[in-house]
Design a protein around this motif. Structure first.
Motif, PDB file in Angstrom:
ATOM      1  N   SER A   1       6.879   9.134  -2.966  1.00 34.03           N
ATOM      2  CA  SER A   1       6.167   9.228  -4.238  1.00 34.03           C
ATOM      3  C   SER A   1       5.180  10.389  -4.201  1.00 34.03           C
ATOM      4  O   SER A   1       4.739  10.832  -3.136  1.00 34.03           O
ATOM      5  N   LEU A   2       4.825  10.889  -5.378  1.00 34.30           N
ATOM      6  CA  LEU A   2       3.898  12.014  -5.481  1.00 34.30           C
ATOM      7  C   LEU A   2       2.446  11.578  -5.347  1.00 34.30           C
ATOM      8  O   LEU A   2       1.573  12.381  -5.018  1.00 34.30           O
ATOM      9  N   LYS A   3       2.170  10.291  -5.623  1.00 34.10           N
ATOM     10  CA  LYS A   3       0.817   9.763  -5.543  1.00 34.10           C
ATOM     11  C   LYS A   3       0.784   8.584  -4.565  1.00 34.10           C
ATOM     12  O   LYS A   3       1.823   7.985  -4.296  1.00 34.10           O
ATOM     13  N   PRO A   4      -0.388   8.233  -4.039  1.00 32.63           N
ATOM     14  CA  PRO A   4      -0.484   7.077  -3.138  1.00 32.63           C
ATOM     15  C   PRO A   4       0.025   5.810  -3.810  1.00 32.63           C
ATOM     16  O   PRO A   4      -0.200   5.578  -5.003  1.00 32.63           O
ATOM     17  N   ASP A   5       0.742   4.998  -3.053  1.00 32.55           N
ATOM     18  CA  ASP A   5       1.331   3.769  -3.580  1.00 32.55           C
ATOM     19  C   ASP A   5       0.352   2.613  -3.446  1.00 32.55           C
ATOM     20  O   ASP A   5      -0.495   2.593  -2.553  1.00 32.55           O
ATOM     21  N   SER A   6       0.489   1.655  -4.328  1.00 32.88           N
ATOM     22  CA  SER A   6      -0.297   0.427  -4.256  1.00 32.88           C
ATOM     23  C   SER A   6       0.634  -0.752  -4.500  1.00 32.88           C
ATOM     24  O   SER A   6       1.471  -0.715  -5.411  1.00 32.88           O
TER      25      SER A   6
ATOM     26  N   ARG B   1       5.335   7.494   2.966  1.00 37.39           N
ATOM     27  CA  ARG B   1       5.616   7.050   1.594  1.00 37.39           C
ATOM     28  C   ARG B   1       7.079   6.698   1.415  1.00 37.39           C
ATOM     29  O   ARG B   1       7.423   5.790   0.645  1.00 37.39           O
ATOM     30  N   THR B   2       7.961   7.397   2.129  1.00 41.71           N
ATOM     31  CA  THR B   2       9.380   7.046   2.089  1.00 41.71           C
ATOM     32  C   THR B   2       9.608   5.680   2.722  1.00 41.71           C
ATOM     33  O   THR B   2      10.375   4.857   2.198  1.00 41.71           O
ATOM     34  N   ILE B   3       8.939   5.418   3.834  1.00 37.85           N
ATOM     35  CA  ILE B   3       9.053   4.108   4.493  1.00 37.85           C
ATOM     36  C   ILE B   3       8.562   3.009   3.563  1.00 37.85           C
ATOM     37  O   ILE B   3       9.177   1.939   3.448  1.00 37.85           O
ATOM     38  N   TYR B   4       7.446   3.279   2.873  1.00 33.59           N
ATOM     39  CA  TYR B   4       6.909   2.287   1.930  1.00 33.59           C
ATOM     40  C   TYR B   4       7.928   1.988   0.834  1.00 33.59           C
ATOM     41  O   TYR B   4       8.131   0.823   0.465  1.00 33.59           O
ATOM     42  N   GLN B   5       8.569   3.025   0.294  1.00 33.03           N
ATOM     43  CA  GLN B   5       9.548   2.814  -0.765  1.00 33.03           C
ATOM     44  C   GLN B   5      10.733   1.986  -0.274  1.00 33.03           C
ATOM     45  O   GLN B   5      11.258   1.146  -1.016  1.00 33.03           O
ATOM     46  N   ARG B   6      11.136   2.199   0.986  1.00 33.37           N
ATOM     47  CA  ARG B   6      12.233   1.391   1.539  1.00 33.37           C
ATOM     48  C   ARG B   6      11.811  -0.072   1.680  1.00 33.37           C
ATOM     49  O   ARG B   6      12.581  -0.984   1.370  1.00 33.37           O
ATOM     50  N   ILE B   7      10.590  -0.287   2.176  1.00 35.38           N
ATOM     51  CA  ILE B   7      10.091  -1.659   2.312  1.00 35.38           C
ATOM     52  C   ILE B   7       9.976  -2.323   0.944  1.00 35.38           C
ATOM     53  O   ILE B   7      10.346  -3.494   0.772  1.00 35.38           O
ATOM     54  N   TYR B   8       9.489  -1.568  -0.039  1.00 34.30           N
ATOM     55  CA  TYR B   8       9.336  -2.118  -1.385  1.00 34.30           C
ATOM     56  C   TYR B   8      10.701  -2.457  -1.989  1.00 34.30           C
ATOM     57  O   TYR B   8      10.872  -3.509  -2.622  1.00 34.30           O
ATOM     58  N   SER B   9      11.693  -1.569  -1.780  1.00 33.84           N
ATOM     59  CA  SER B   9      13.043  -1.830  -2.295  1.00 33.84           C
ATOM     60  C   SER B   9      13.642  -3.078  -1.658  1.00 33.84           C
ATOM     61  O   SER B   9      14.280  -3.897  -2.335  1.00 33.84           O
ATOM     62  N   TRP B  10      13.438  -3.226  -0.347  1.00 34.43           N
ATOM     63  CA  TRP B  10      13.966  -4.400   0.351  1.00 34.43           C
ATOM     64  C   TRP B  10      13.284  -5.668  -0.148  1.00 34.43           C
ATOM     65  O   TRP B  10      13.948  -6.676  -0.402  1.00 34.43           O
ATOM     66  N   THR B  11      11.958  -5.629  -0.310  1.00 33.46           N
ATOM     67  CA  THR B  11      11.231  -6.786  -0.820  1.00 33.46           C
ATOM     68  C   THR B  11      11.668  -7.127  -2.239  1.00 33.46           C
ATOM     69  O   THR B  11      11.841  -8.302  -2.593  1.00 33.46           O
ATOM     70  N   LEU B  12      11.856  -6.105  -3.044  1.00 29.30           N
ATOM     71  CA  LEU B  12      12.310  -6.298  -4.420  1.00 29.30           C
ATOM     72  C   LEU B  12      13.668  -6.992  -4.444  1.00 29.30           C
ATOM     73  O   LEU B  12      13.888  -7.949  -5.208  1.00 29.30           O
ATOM     74  N   MET B  13      14.573  -6.542  -3.582  1.00 28.79           N
ATOM     75  CA  MET B  13      15.890  -7.137  -3.518  1.00 28.79           C
ATOM     76  C   MET B  13      15.824  -8.586  -3.049  1.00 28.79           C
ATOM     77  O   MET B  13      16.512  -9.474  -3.574  1.00 28.79           O
ATOM     78  N   MET B  14      14.988  -8.851  -2.031  1.00 31.04           N
ATOM     79  CA  MET B  14      14.895 -10.204  -1.494  1.00 31.04           C
ATOM     80  C   MET B  14      14.348 -11.185  -2.526  1.00 31.04           C
ATOM     81  O   MET B  14      14.849 -12.307  -2.667  1.00 31.04           O
TER      82      MET B  14
END
Length: 207
Positions: free
Chosen positions: A187-192, A124-137
């Motif tokens: 995150s505390l819950k599964p991400d989508s 979930r931490t990896i997902y948040q990093r990928i999401y942050s990078w995508t958000l920034m891009m």
């Protein structure tokens, strides 16, 4: 809990590990299949199913996925391999057979279930990093496109000046440097992944 053991044994194990006391047999699940939605209700409400065959484990995992659940499956034997491969997260324990390990998404290297918790948090931490990078891009590209369009409207020329190019590159570099020291949390819950939310947040960040 899905097990081929007899019902009394399954109930005792479920009680010891704190799963609950509503353990049923696969025969009861199959009987409920003849009634509308009864099988789904049995699966949703049960804490465990005893006296099942390998193909039953596979079908139960598929049924749970059909009901909208993200399924994690642990196992160690050859009979667990089909269900491990079907589940979103198949987890083979430390002493599992080779075919179970090959079918699983992850293999525990130590005894106990602490490794599962660490795996979920890390993923979930990896997902948040990928999401942050995508958000920034997305925000960065939208910002650059907006800047170029604005310059074209002001200068009425398709030529981008050297100063404008340098400013545009600096804007992109600041975004990249900000990501180098990110501090995301699992995150505390599964991400989508929702594209509409991604573009909405990116547009808000841009403006």
């Amino acid at each position: 809990m899905l097990t081929g053991d007899a019902l009394p044994i399954a109930k005792n194990i479920a009680y010891q590990v704190g799963l609950g006391d509503n353990v049923i047999t696969m025969a009861k699940v199959q009987e409920a299949k003849a009634r509308t939605n009864s099988r789904d209700m049995e699966l949703e409400n049960s804490d465990g199913i005893a006296q099942i065959y390998p193909e039953d484990k596979f079908s139960i995992v598929k049924d749970l996925q059909r009901l909208g659940h993200v399924v994690g499956m642990t196992g160690d034997g050859v009979n667990d391999a089909p269900a491990l491969g079907q589940a979103e997260v198949g987890i083979a324990v430390k002493n599992a057979s080779d075919i179970a390990k090959d079918s699983a998404s992850a293999v525990l290297t130590a005894d106990g279930i602490d490794g599962i918790i660490a795996m979920v948090k890390t993923s979930r931490t990896i997902y948040q990093r990928i999401y942050s990078w995508t958000l920034m891009m997305v925000a960065r590209k939208s910002n650059i496109i907006g800047y170029i369009v604005l310059m074209l409207l002001i200068s009425r020329s398709f030529m981008l000046s050297i100063t404008g190019t340098v400013i545009m590159l600096f804007l992109g570099d600041f975004g990249s440097m900000a990501l180098s020291s990110d501090n995301v949390r699992s995150s505390l819950k599964p991400d989508s992944f929702k594209v509409s939310r991604l573009f909405g947040v990116s547009g808000w960040l841009e403006y």
